[in-house]
Design a protein around this motif. Structure first.
Motif, mmCIF file in Angstrom:
data_model
loop_
_atom_site.group_PDB
_atom_site.id
_atom_site.type_symbol
_atom_site.label_atom_id
_atom_site.label_comp_id
_atom_site.label_asym_id
_atom_site.label_seq_id
_atom_site.Cartn_x
_atom_site.Cartn_y
_atom_site.Cartn_z
ATOM 1 N N LYS A 8 7.488 76.419 78.715
ATOM 2 C CA LYS A 8 7.520 77.817 79.150
ATOM 3 C C LYS A 8 8.131 78.749 78.131
ATOM 4 N N GLY A 9 8.795 78.229 77.118
ATOM 5 C CA GLY A 9 9.495 79.094 76.181
ATOM 6 C C GLY A 9 10.886 79.437 76.681
ATOM 7 N N GLU A 19 12.664 82.429 77.026
ATOM 8 C CA GLU A 19 12.905 83.555 77.920
ATOM 9 C C GLU A 19 12.236 83.367 79.276
ATOM 10 N N ALA A 20 11.076 82.727 79.297
ATOM 11 C CA ALA A 20 10.355 82.563 80.553
ATOM 12 C C ALA A 20 10.935 81.436 81.402
ATOM 13 N N ALA A 42 7.896 76.391 67.166
ATOM 14 C CA ALA A 42 7.019 77.506 66.812
ATOM 15 C C ALA A 42 6.832 78.465 67.976
ATOM 16 N N LEU A 43 6.864 77.951 69.199
ATOM 17 C CA LEU A 43 6.507 78.767 70.362
ATOM 18 C C LEU A 43 7.693 79.132 71.237
ATOM 19 N N LEU A 78 9.565 84.158 69.995
ATOM 20 C CA LEU A 78 8.826 84.803 68.911
ATOM 21 C C LEU A 78 9.289 86.235 68.665
ATOM 22 N N ASN A 79 9.885 86.861 69.666
ATOM 23 C CA ASN A 79 10.391 88.213 69.456
ATOM 24 C C ASN A 79 11.897 88.169 69.301
ATOM 25 N N ALA A 123 14.001 90.511 69.306
ATOM 26 C CA ALA A 123 14.763 91.577 69.933
ATOM 27 C C ALA A 123 15.504 91.085 71.161
ATOM 28 N N ARG A 144 13.741 80.404 63.673
ATOM 29 C CA ARG A 144 13.209 80.876 62.394
ATOM 30 C C ARG A 144 13.779 80.035 61.239
ATOM 31 N N ARG A 178 12.019 76.761 61.137
ATOM 32 C CA ARG A 178 10.661 76.860 60.595
ATOM 33 C C ARG A 178 10.694 76.975 59.070
ATOM 34 N N LEU A 179 11.600 77.801 58.556
ATOM 35 C CA LEU A 179 11.692 77.942 57.103
ATOM 36 C C LEU A 179 12.153 76.640 56.466
ATOM 37 N N HIS A 199 1.742 76.201 61.979
ATOM 38 C CA HIS A 199 2.104 77.211 62.979
ATOM 39 C C HIS A 199 0.876 77.602 63.807
ATOM 40 N N ILE A 214 -0.676 77.523 68.309
ATOM 41 C CA ILE A 214 -1.367 78.499 69.157
ATOM 42 C C ILE A 214 -2.743 77.979 69.543
#
Lengths: 202, 202
Positions: free
Chosen positions: B26-27, B29-30, B110-111, B114-115, B117, B128, B131-132, B169, B173
């Motif tokens: 679900k990620g 935040e969800a 990766a998922l 993503l935002n 903020a 991040r 991933r780098l 990446h 998706i």
DNA sequence: TGGTTTATGTATCGAACGATACAAAAAGGA
DNA sequence: TCCTTTTTGTATCGTTCGATACATAAACCA
């Protein structure tokens, strides 16, 4: 001609554009109605009266995104004379759009919603449909190349289309991680390095 | 030897693994704490006492993911004898893991977020960084290939690494959109079709 | 056994969420 | 001018969010 009741005090398309930018930057679920009303500078009842609920507003914002941002990227597919140039331009426009200053990085359609669970199922399904549609556009351009004699009839157009669509998806995440335009363009060049081998399978 | 107070009534690592699956699907935040306590089959106070807050639990879940899922993918990099085979295996393991039945599709790192903020900034920054770091691992394997004489010294290892990282990446998706293993493997093959051109620039 | 320590279950906290009720305001139509 | 229609601003709805207070339970130590 003019509507009956009290006229709007805000520009509907300008407010929708601001909503699009917020959704684009934060994603669907992480964007709150308070974020939207603040960015659009309207009250919550005005928002609901003009656009419906949150999901409806997001759908309208996606349409705006497609018309304003997506068109430039996907238009490259039909502008170029050859399929090879079309794909190169397509990836270049993608790199430029995903790293463009003063706007959110990456693609709104790729990053808007990623988990289909919960209440965002229909929204996620809509974005998924758009993504598959985009891959289909790539495939159609490849098949045009086959008809033009540019691409071998034995080439697997579905495979090639999915590859380049996947590269574009990945560029959204890489762009979110801070990659510069030239960095994304390097990835685009690398993807194009596979072109000759892909269109003439042995 | 045994701890002082009342002993735990649940398996800490098993519960963490269940939390990992929920976050993965679900990620960040969800996923709600109610989702987590339901999946982990423990009460909220037990969760907070054992793992800290939601962000702490997510960080622990990411560690579990890296050890349980990521290791298989990234281990391919060091197992193969040549850089080419290492990258081919790496992409094949990625395709297999991202389309594996009975587990969420795509990559948790990766998922997950993503935002950047909002309140998820530190979480997003952690992912991040991961991933780098993964792209850096790819680059290191390429540089090993340069030392082995397999790859031309003039090859742009940073560019090649970013390309394959971006493909990976994107596969997250594409996998979320329902792509099968063979479909993802086709994309992996297409990415490898660029290999010869990338390692020996002209 | 009594005291200490840690974990559990219930019940709930304040804040933020998406979404509305309602009355005042601003236009056109009769 | 009065009525209808639509928009706006305020205030707030019920729900869900992440996170805790509190009392009880279950272990070890002396």
């Amino acid at each position: 001609m003019s509507p009956r009741g009290r006229p709007r005090t805000f520009d509907s398309t300008a407010a929708l554009r601001r909503a699009m930018l917020v959704f684009w930057e934060k994603g669907y679920e992480a964007t709150s109605m308070a974020d939207l009303t603040a960015a659009m500078q309207i009250g919550a009842p005005s928002l609901y009266a003009a656009y419906g609920n949150k999901a409806d507003l997001f759908a309208a914002a996606v349409d705006t995104y497609k018309a304003e941002i997506g068109l430039e990227i996907w238009g490259a597919l039909s502008r170029a004379a050859t399929a090879r140039q079309a794909f190169a331009d397509f990836l270049r426009e993608t790199a430029a759009a995903y790293a463009k200053p003063d706007q959110p990085r990456g693609c709104m359609i790729a990053l808007g919603v990623l988990n289909g669970a919960g209440e965002a199922t229909s929204i996620c399904e809509m974005l998924r449909h758009s993504r598959l549609e985009n891959a289909s556009l790539l495939r159609q351009r490849l098949e045009q190349g086959v008809r033009d004699g540019e691409i071998a009839p034995t080439a697997d157009t579905q495979k090639i289309a999915e590859f380049y669509a996947t590269v574009q998806h990945g560029m959204s995440i890489t762009a979110r991680d801070g990659a510069s335009f030239s960095s994304l363009q390097n990835t685009a060049d690398a993807a194009m390095a596979a072109w000759d081998a892909l269109i003439s399978p042995r």
